[in-house]
Design an enzyme around this catalytic site. Structure first.
Site, PDB file in Angstrom:
ATOM      1  N   ASP A  18      15.936   4.237  -2.574  1.00 29.57           N
ATOM      2  CA  ASP A  18      14.751   3.768  -1.836  1.00 29.57           C
ATOM      3  C   ASP A  18      15.032   3.556  -0.344  1.00 29.57           C
ATOM      4  OD1 ASP A  18      12.507   3.670  -3.483  1.00 29.57           O
ATOM      5  OD2 ASP A  18      13.030   1.710  -4.337  1.00 29.57           O
ATOM      6  N   ARG A  35      17.776  -2.719  -4.605  1.00 31.12           N
ATOM      7  CA  ARG A  35      17.713  -2.408  -3.173  1.00 31.12           C
ATOM      8  C   ARG A  35      18.562  -3.357  -2.322  1.00 31.12           C
ATOM      9  NH1 ARG A  35      12.077  -0.954  -0.585  1.00 31.12           N
ATOM     10  NH2 ARG A  35      13.562  -0.037   0.860  1.00 31.12           N
ATOM     11  N   ARG A  54       6.846  -9.745  -2.831  1.00 30.43           N
ATOM     12  CA  ARG A  54       8.231  -9.506  -2.421  1.00 30.43           C
ATOM     13  C   ARG A  54       8.780 -10.647  -1.561  1.00 30.43           C
ATOM     14  NH1 ARG A  54       9.676  -4.012  -3.098  1.00 30.43           N
ATOM     15  NH2 ARG A  54       8.512  -3.265  -4.891  1.00 30.43           N
ATOM     16  N   HIS A  99       3.255  -4.865  -0.584  1.00 33.56           N
ATOM     17  CA  HIS A  99       3.800  -5.184   0.745  1.00 33.56           C
ATOM     18  C   HIS A  99       2.621  -5.287   1.709  1.00 33.56           C
ATOM     19  CE1 HIS A  99       8.082  -3.302   0.162  1.00 33.56           C
ATOM     20  NE2 HIS A  99       8.198  -4.613   0.239  1.00 33.56           N
ATOM     21  N   CYS A 158       6.087   2.768   5.758  1.00 33.55           N
ATOM     22  CA  CYS A 158       7.254   2.355   4.973  1.00 33.55           C
ATOM     23  C   CYS A 158       8.527   3.044   5.439  1.00 33.55           C
ATOM     24  CB  CYS A 158       7.054   2.690   3.499  1.00 33.55           C
ATOM     25  SG  CYS A 158       5.658   1.888   2.735  1.00 33.55           S
TER      26      CYS A 158
END
Ligand code: ARG
Length: 300
Positions: A93, A118, A170, A199, A293
């Site tokens: 990612d 991550r 998150r 997000h 992103c």
């Protein structure tokens, strides 16, 4: 999928409204940007940490790489500088470079990823900043996913520089106070309530120094009210715009680079006097992300 509030109570600015830019308006001044990106050489969907990810569906990594280079080339063609972070084979990612930190006026607030898969990305971002002269680096105690959950508006009337911060999926709300101390800018907390828009940068974008575009249905009723109070002239997106990643954009004050299938947003931005610049990023949607992103903005 959860039910999202209807967007019907919000009006999109029609082209003939005083809020819309006249056809003859002078072009909006471009603010030259500096970005950090990470190529998707090791991109894969091996786990599912958001509702867009389906590990059983194949990913075309070669196509992802090709589309990523198209995005990078678009940004450089517009006159922006793109720095590149080396990808790591164990971190599929890592292409979503926005999540690695959040930078305002030379101060860097580091990330601390929510999911174990991550977590190691944060250290690679930190090493990059320190090796490239960004010495005002703040290591976070609280979970936060960098610019994925933080947006910056440099000149909100009557307020100056303002940070908008998302929480709910998150980033921990404690990170909002921590970011305010690290970056010395007021931080406004916004509650994300729809897991498809996990997000902040999937539901809200700063499109110039003082203007946001957002999808109200991604936020709690109270946060929608906060956004209406702060940004009465915001560009309102609907659910289809948000689902097409039409809010996952980068803007240089004139050009707004966004996913080519976000046709509704392309029209709405053009009606407000911005120049939409569509790019194809279909493969990276499989990981739950698009243009924004993939890009961290470096604000000196
Ligand atoms: N698969 C990534 C994740 O779920 C996508 C991150 C998207 N990044 C963003 N800034 N919205 O963490």
């Amino acid at each position: 999928m959860i039910d999202t509030p209807r967007a019907g109570q919000y009006e999109v600015v029609p082209a003939d409204s005083p809020l819309a830019a006249p056809a003859t308006a002078a072009p909006r001044p471009v603010r030259t940007r500096e970005y950090l990106m990470c190529p998707p050489e090791h991109f894969a969907v091996e786990y599912a940490i958001n509702p867009w990810m389906h590990p059983e569906q194949p990913v075309d990594t070669e196509l992802a790489v090709k589309q990523w280079y198209g995005l990078r080339e678009t940004l450089t063609r517009l006159g922006h500088t793109v720095h590149v972070l080396d990808p790591q084979s164990s971190l599929p990612d890592m292409v979503y470079a926005a999540n690695g930190a959040f930078v305002v006026d030379g101060a860097v607030y580091g990330a601390r990823f929510r999911y174990q898969q991550r977590r190691a990305e944060a250290g690679y971002h930190r090493a990059w900043y320190l090796a490239n002269g960004w010495s005002d680096f703040h290591i976070p105690e609280h979970t936060n996913e960098g610019e994925g959950d933080f947006a910056y508006l440099p000149a909100v009337p009557g307020m100056g520089g303002v940070v908008l911060a998302g929480y709910g999926f998150r980033t921990a709300i404690g990170a909002h106070a921590e970011a305010q101390e690290a970056l010395a800018r007021p931080v406004v907390s916004l509650h994300l309530t729809d897991p498809r828009f996990y997000h902040l940068d999937t539901a809200l974008a700063s499109i110039d120094d003082a203007t946001v575009a957002y999808y109200p249905g991604a936020f709690s009723a109270a946060s929608q009210r906060v956004l209406r109070q702060l940004f009465p002239d915001a560009l309102l997106a609907d659910e289809a715009d948000a689902l097409a990643f039409g809010l996952n954009v980068v803007s240089d004050n004139r050009h707004v680079v966004l996913n080519s299938t976000a046709t509704g947003m392309i029209a709405k931005l053009a009606a407000r006097g911005y120049e939409p610049v569509p790019v194809e990023l279909t493969e990276l949607h499989r990981g739950g992300g698009s243009v924004k992103c993939c890009i961290a903005e470096l604000r000196r």
